[in-house]
Design a protein around this motif. Structure first.
Motif, mmCIF file in Angstrom:
data_model
loop_
_atom_site.group_PDB
_atom_site.id
_atom_site.type_symbol
_atom_site.label_atom_id
_atom_site.label_comp_id
_atom_site.label_asym_id
_atom_site.label_seq_id
_atom_site.Cartn_x
_atom_site.Cartn_y
_atom_site.Cartn_z
ATOM 1 N N ARG A 93 0.833 -1.210 0.000
ATOM 2 C CA ARG A 93 0.000 0.000 0.000
ATOM 3 C C ARG A 93 0.865 1.256 0.000
ATOM 4 N NH1 ARG A 93 -5.546 -1.325 1.784
ATOM 5 N NH2 ARG A 93 -5.517 -3.562 2.082
ATOM 6 N N VAL A 96 2.249 1.860 -3.424
ATOM 7 C CA VAL A 96 1.212 2.370 -4.334
ATOM 8 C C VAL A 96 0.910 3.839 -4.029
ATOM 9 C CG1 VAL A 96 -1.201 2.110 -5.032
ATOM 10 C CG2 VAL A 96 0.261 0.090 -4.799
ATOM 11 N N GLU A 97 0.928 4.207 -2.740
ATOM 12 C CA GLU A 97 0.735 5.629 -2.389
ATOM 13 C C GLU A 97 1.816 6.484 -3.047
ATOM 14 O OE1 GLU A 97 -1.080 4.805 1.972
ATOM 15 O OE2 GLU A 97 0.721 6.062 1.894
ATOM 16 N N GLY A 100 1.306 6.543 -6.722
ATOM 17 C CA GLY A 100 0.082 7.273 -7.052
ATOM 18 C C GLY A 100 0.286 8.783 -7.085
ATOM 19 N N ASP A 104 -1.184 7.437 -12.490
ATOM 20 C CA ASP A 104 -2.614 7.182 -12.298
ATOM 21 C C ASP A 104 -2.794 5.741 -11.799
ATOM 22 O OD1 ASP A 104 -5.309 7.116 -12.351
ATOM 23 O OD2 ASP A 104 -5.480 6.989 -14.536
ATOM 24 N N LEU A 105 -2.517 5.549 -10.517
ATOM 25 C CA LEU A 105 -2.568 4.205 -9.940
ATOM 26 C C LEU A 105 -3.140 4.281 -8.525
ATOM 27 C CD1 LEU A 105 -1.475 1.243 -10.626
ATOM 28 C CD2 LEU A 105 0.314 1.784 -8.961
ATOM 29 N N THR A 106 -4.114 3.420 -8.238
ATOM 30 C CA THR A 106 -4.704 3.386 -6.892
ATOM 31 C C THR A 106 -4.601 1.963 -6.342
ATOM 32 O OG1 THR A 106 -6.891 2.752 -7.658
ATOM 33 C CG2 THR A 106 -6.423 5.133 -7.549
ATOM 34 N N TRP A 107 -4.885 1.827 -5.043
ATOM 35 C CA TRP A 107 -4.841 0.507 -4.423
ATOM 36 C C TRP A 107 -5.860 -0.430 -5.062
ATOM 37 C CZ3 TRP A 107 -1.650 -2.541 -2.516
ATOM 38 C CH2 TRP A 107 -2.073 -3.705 -1.857
ATOM 39 N N GLN A 108 -7.016 0.129 -5.448
ATOM 40 C CA GLN A 108 -8.040 -0.704 -6.091
ATOM 41 C C GLN A 108 -7.497 -1.358 -7.365
ATOM 42 O OE1 GLN A 108 -11.141 -1.538 -4.865
ATOM 43 N NE2 GLN A 108 -11.002 -3.007 -6.560
ATOM 44 N N HIS A 109 -6.677 -0.619 -8.110
ATOM 45 C CA HIS A 109 -6.102 -1.192 -9.340
ATOM 46 C C HIS A 109 -5.245 -2.411 -9.014
ATOM 47 C CE1 HIS A 109 -6.441 3.154 -10.986
ATOM 48 N NE2 HIS A 109 -7.498 2.457 -11.357
ATOM 49 N N GLU A 111 -5.589 -4.296 -6.202
ATOM 50 C CA GLU A 111 -6.500 -5.349 -5.711
ATOM 51 C C GLU A 111 -7.135 -6.109 -6.863
ATOM 52 O OE1 GLU A 111 -9.348 -3.939 -2.770
ATOM 53 O OE2 GLU A 111 -8.078 -5.023 -1.328
ATOM 54 N N ARG A 132 -2.922 -0.566 -16.422
ATOM 55 C CA ARG A 132 -3.213 0.867 -16.589
ATOM 56 C C ARG A 132 -2.496 1.452 -17.801
ATOM 57 N NH1 ARG A 132 -7.337 2.337 -14.906
ATOM 58 N NH2 ARG A 132 -6.736 4.484 -14.499
#
Ligand code: AMP
Length: 270
Positions: A93, A96-97, A100, A104-109, A111, A132
């Motif tokens: 996490r 990814v933070e 991010g 354009d990248l989030t934790w949901q991507h 998951e 992405r």
């Protein structure tokens, strides 16, 4: 069950298809794939050596320790890998933070790339970056954005490799140091760490692996001879996640026999 792109059963089917007759399954920090792999192995007449790749850290340098035939319920080893798995999740996490902030990248991507119960690692973040369209493949993701030398890298908790050798033996397993001099992945430990692992009961060195270059292999063979360790070879196959091909390196039959003779925590399924 960690960062391969096939399920354990699909992997065993690919092994049979390739004409190999024995395979070790060594997911990072989990044995969750053993049952389904053993089921498929029995169905297809492939011998399965159940194993695991324990993430370790020696003064911040990543070391991978293969454990073959250990007892997956042994509490001390289980506690260590659980701690590593929790830390891996928090660390992913944080990576990814950091990513991010610039991409354009989030934790949901990430998951979206994870199978249930998977041991989370950078390869899953790589897959999200590919999905992405930020990079073309895992290789490109690791070259910069996920490099251990890069600005987005975050470490995770991992036991010291000497302690991990003791824990694997206590669990009835056979400890083998994975790709000991894989310099293309990042920093590698010095011979003194390998010697300390050998003193703690390390059984073997994974010499024939594509990430050990020819000089490294020669050096490792000399160390193995000096300290009475056996030598293994492996493909480190990850499905489509790496270029490594099934069976590109193999372990001699007599070394397999020695692993089977020394492992007391779990049987080989055949
Ligand atoms: P982690 O354990 O999360 O730090 O991620 C390291 C894992 O990523 C290694 O065990 C490899 O399986 C995988 N890996 C390392 N370099 C590459 C690469 N260039 N391409 C694909 N996978 C890689």
């Amino acid at each position: 069950m960690s960062d391969g792109t096939q399920t354990p059963a699909e992997l065993v089917a690919a092994v049979a298809e390739a004409g190999l007759y024995v395979v070790a399954l060594t997911d990072h920090d989990t044995t969750a794939g053993w049952a389904s792999a053993a089921h498929e192995a029995q169905r297809l007449g492939v011998r399965l050596v159940p194993g695991m790749e324990v993430s370790c850290s020696s003064d911040g340098i990543s070391v991978h320790l293969l454990s073959y035939l250990h007892d997956p319920t042994e509490p001390a080893l289980l506690a260590e890998i659980e701690q590593a798995r929790v830390s891996r999740s928090l660390r992913a996490r944080r990576i990814v933070e950091r990513l991010g902030a610039d991409h354009d990248l989030t934790w949901q991507h990430v998951e979206d790339q994870l199978a249930a119960d998977a041991t989370i690692g950078r390869p899953h973040i790589a897959d999200a970056l590919v999905a992405r369209g930020i990079v073309a493949d895992r290789e490109e993701a690791f070259a910069e954005l996920l490099s251990s030398r890069g600005p987005y890298y975050v470490r995770h908790y991992a036991p010291d490799p000497v302690e991990a050798v003791r824990l694997v033996i206590q669990a009835g397993g056979v400890p083998v140091m994975a790709h000991p001099l894989a310099r293309r992945r990042g920093r590698v430990v010095g011979d003194e760490v390998i010697e300390a692992m050998a003193d703690a009961g390390l059984a073997g060195l994974e010499v024939d692996h594509r990430d050990n270059d020819p000089q490294a292999r020669e050096h490792l063979r000399a160390l193995a001879a000096r300290w009475g360790l056996f030598v293994t070879g492996s493909s480190d196959y990850h499905g489509a996640g790496k270029v490594n091909l099934l069976g590109e390196n193999t372990t001699p039959a007599e070394v397999l026999d020695e692993i089977i003779a020394r492992g007391s925590g779990s049987p080989v399924s055949s």
